[in-house]
Design a protein around this motif. Structure first.
Motif, PDB file in Angstrom:
ATOM      1  N   LEU A 214       5.953  10.495   3.626  1.00 43.01           N
ATOM      2  CA  LEU A 214       7.194  10.340   2.873  1.00 43.01           C
ATOM      3  C   LEU A 214       7.090  10.943   1.471  1.00 43.01           C
ATOM      4  CD1 LEU A 214       8.057   6.623   3.759  1.00 43.01           C
ATOM      5  CD2 LEU A 214       8.955   8.687   4.830  1.00 43.01           C
ATOM      6  N   ALA A 215       5.946  10.696   0.818  1.00 43.37           N
ATOM      7  CA  ALA A 215       5.836  11.016  -0.602  1.00 43.37           C
ATOM      8  C   ALA A 215       5.847  12.516  -0.876  1.00 43.37           C
ATOM      9  CB  ALA A 215       4.565  10.388  -1.184  1.00 43.37           C
ATOM     10  N   PHE A 216       5.118  13.287  -0.088  1.00 43.80           N
ATOM     11  CA  PHE A 216       5.022  14.719  -0.393  1.00 43.80           C
ATOM     12  C   PHE A 216       6.388  15.409  -0.362  1.00 43.80           C
ATOM     13  CE2 PHE A 216       0.376  14.411   0.515  1.00 43.80           C
ATOM     14  CZ  PHE A 216      -0.059  14.926  -0.687  1.00 43.80           C
ATOM     15  N   PRO A 217       7.171  15.275   0.717  1.00 42.46           N
ATOM     16  CA  PRO A 217       8.469  15.966   0.690  1.00 42.46           C
ATOM     17  C   PRO A 217       9.466  15.352  -0.283  1.00 42.46           C
ATOM     18  CG  PRO A 217       8.241  14.698   2.716  1.00 42.46           C
ATOM     19  CD  PRO A 217       6.903  14.669   2.039  1.00 42.46           C
ATOM     20  N   VAL A 218       9.502  14.016  -0.362  1.00 45.86           N
ATOM     21  CA  VAL A 218      10.468  13.361  -1.251  1.00 45.86           C
ATOM     22  C   VAL A 218      10.171  13.700  -2.710  1.00 45.86           C
ATOM     23  CG1 VAL A 218      11.286  11.131  -2.125  1.00 45.86           C
ATOM     24  CG2 VAL A 218      11.020  11.487   0.348  1.00 45.86           C
TER      25      VAL A 218
ATOM     26  N   ILE B 282       0.837  -1.203   0.000  1.00 45.49           N
ATOM     27  CA  ILE B 282       0.000   0.000   0.000  1.00 45.49           C
ATOM     28  C   ILE B 282       0.872   1.254   0.000  1.00 45.49           C
ATOM     29  CG2 ILE B 282      -1.813   1.241   1.212  1.00 45.49           C
ATOM     30  CD1 ILE B 282      -2.656  -1.433  -0.070  1.00 45.49           C
ATOM     31  N   LEU B 283       2.012   1.198   0.682  1.00 39.54           N
ATOM     32  CA  LEU B 283       2.931   2.338   0.703  1.00 39.54           C
ATOM     33  C   LEU B 283       3.386   2.689  -0.713  1.00 39.54           C
ATOM     34  CD1 LEU B 283       4.544   4.132   2.842  1.00 39.54           C
ATOM     35  CD2 LEU B 283       6.444   2.587   2.377  1.00 39.54           C
ATOM     36  N   VAL B 284       3.840   1.678  -1.447  1.00 41.18           N
ATOM     37  CA  VAL B 284       4.290   1.905  -2.823  1.00 41.18           C
ATOM     38  C   VAL B 284       3.115   2.317  -3.706  1.00 41.18           C
ATOM     39  CG1 VAL B 284       5.348   0.821  -4.843  1.00 41.18           C
ATOM     40  CG2 VAL B 284       6.202   0.293  -2.556  1.00 41.18           C
ATOM     41  N   ASN B 285       1.983   1.667  -3.498  1.00 43.22           N
ATOM     42  CA  ASN B 285       0.770   1.973  -4.232  1.00 43.22           C
ATOM     43  C   ASN B 285       0.417   3.458  -4.131  1.00 43.22           C
ATOM     44  OD1 ASN B 285      -2.296   2.336  -4.154  1.00 43.22           O
ATOM     45  ND2 ASN B 285      -2.188   0.224  -4.881  1.00 43.22           N
TER      46      ASN B 285
END
Length: 421
Positions: A149-153, A19-22
């Protein structure tokens, strides 16, 4: 062979990873939406149409995916689907026109269709009722932590190398996880059995079970209630970076950092309240379904504070109200996702999860489009956020009778209780 306890929590962690990668694959478009819109000359309404392309296809495959999960199992569906996530991201990265971008979003929606339904099915098969809250919070909490994780990265990657680099990043991430899934995931029959009869939620999905699911007023109530939850949280997920850039004029990198905080709060709230607290209540003797009602309804009520964002005078004010709202919605989420495993008959957990997620994704599609249209004509995000409050109120009214203690069980619930008694 791995002991049962270690095996099921290892599987739970792998489900959370999927789900994280998704959600990295989904979130990258939200982060890249402003530079992408500038390149293709899109206004907010047109951007809403492109953003919703994923939701259209994701919605349409939910009912078939529920049936396929029951018939084929989680392992092989994801072995096929995860490489397709990578293909969709790669197709977006190399797109030379808007048509190809929309096609890639449609492909991603089709490929990610089994993800949440499969995680719900696998959790019901692997975990006993007294662990179901934490196990569900683990995979659903990944939907929130992915955004931490996704927004800043992704904002950093896109700011440094352009929006296409963000999609190349998620392409590589999906391919790496495809290897991990192929090597690590097994259906319950491939391990020692979990410690109680919950393992009976194996493959199945007969026509009779589907008719029972579709004929259950209780199942329809929890499905439509879940749609109200999904409408609100996906409006925030899809439009949050655009909101910070449009309303307060912050740069893309700063927008990613502002957007990260509410999702961090949501992750912690989900694991502690939606997971650990619910399991503690069930272990203490509370009814597995009725005991979840105050947690779910309280979470939806707290989620309605999204309407207060309209009074935010600064990005920090908006972060506060979004954190409060998403924290409440995150508490409600694992409770809602645990209901298929508690209310569906054996062999139809995927069917109930598919119906829930079909309603959810249909509402999401409408919400993404409506938000873009309302923001365009009002030149503000006030109206979309206030409307989300109304939607959550409807959700609470649907869940209230469906989960009450004195409710007479319908046919679906009765079959479930017989199977696990």
């Amino acid at each position: 062979m791995t002991p049962p306890g270690r095996a099921r929590w290892a599987i739970g962690s792998l489900l959370a990873g999927s789900i994280l990668v998704n959600f990295f694959d989904r979130t990258v478009f939200s982060v890249a939406s402003v530079p992408l819109a500038e390149e293709f000359g899109l206004n907010l309404s047109e951007l809403g149409v492109v953003l919703a392309a994923f939701s259209w296809s994701y919605c349409l495959v939910q009912l078939p995916c529920g049936l396929l999960v029951d018939r084929l199992g989680v392992k092989w569906l994801n072995r096929i689907a995860i490489p397709l996530w990578a293909a969709a991201s790669l197709l977006t990265a190399v797109a030379s026109g808007l048509g190809l971008v929309i096609m890639a979003r449609v492909l991603l929606g089709l490929a990610e269709g089994p993800s949440m339904v499969g995680a719900s099915k696998a959790t019901a098969a692997w975990f006993p009722t007294v662990e179901r809250g934490r196990a569900t919070a683990l995979f659903d909490g990944a939907t929130k932590f992915a955004n931490v994780l996704a927004f800043p990265v992704l904002a950093w990657v896109i700011s440094a190398w352009g929006w296409r680099a963000g999609f190349l990043f998620t392409t590589v991430l999906s391919l790496l996880f495809a290897v991990a899934w192929w090597w690590g995931y097994r259906d319950p029959a491939g391990h020692l059995r979990p410690p109680d009869a919950e393992h009976a939620c194996g493959r199945g999905g007969t026509t009779g079970e589907w008719r029972g699911v579709l004929g259950s007023r209780r199942i329809w109530a929890i499905s439509l209630g879940f749609a109200c939850y999904g409408y609100t949280i996906n409006v925030v997920l899809t439009w949050m970076p655009v909101y910070f850039q449009r309303e307060f004029g912050v740069a893309l990198g700063s927008a990613g950092l502002y957007a990260m905080v509410p999702w961090l709060v949501a992750t912690v709230a989900e694991l502690v309240c939606g997971g650990w607290l619910v399991d503690r209540m069930v272990r203490g003797g509370r009814d597995a379904v009725a005991g979840r009602r105050p947690v779910l309804l309280g979470g939806l009520a707290l989620g309605a504070t999204i309407g207060c964002v309209r009074w935010a005078a600064s990005p920090l004010d908006a972060v506060f109200w979004m954190s409060l709202s998403l924290g409440g919605l995150a508490v409600a989420a694992p409770v809602a996702w645990s209901l298929p495993g508690l209310l569906a008959p054996p062999g139809a957990v995927g069917a109930v999860g598919g119906l829930m997620n079909f309603a959810n994704s249909a509402a999401t599609t409408g919400g993404v489009l409506l938000t873009g249209w309302l923001a365009e004509i009002t030149r503000s995000f006030d109206a979309p956020f206030v409307f989300a409050v109304v939607v959550l109120a409807v959700g609470g009214l649907l869940y209230w009778p469906a989960l009450r203690t004195d409710r007479a069980p319908d046919a679906v619930t009765t079959e479930t209780e017989k199977a696990f008694s």
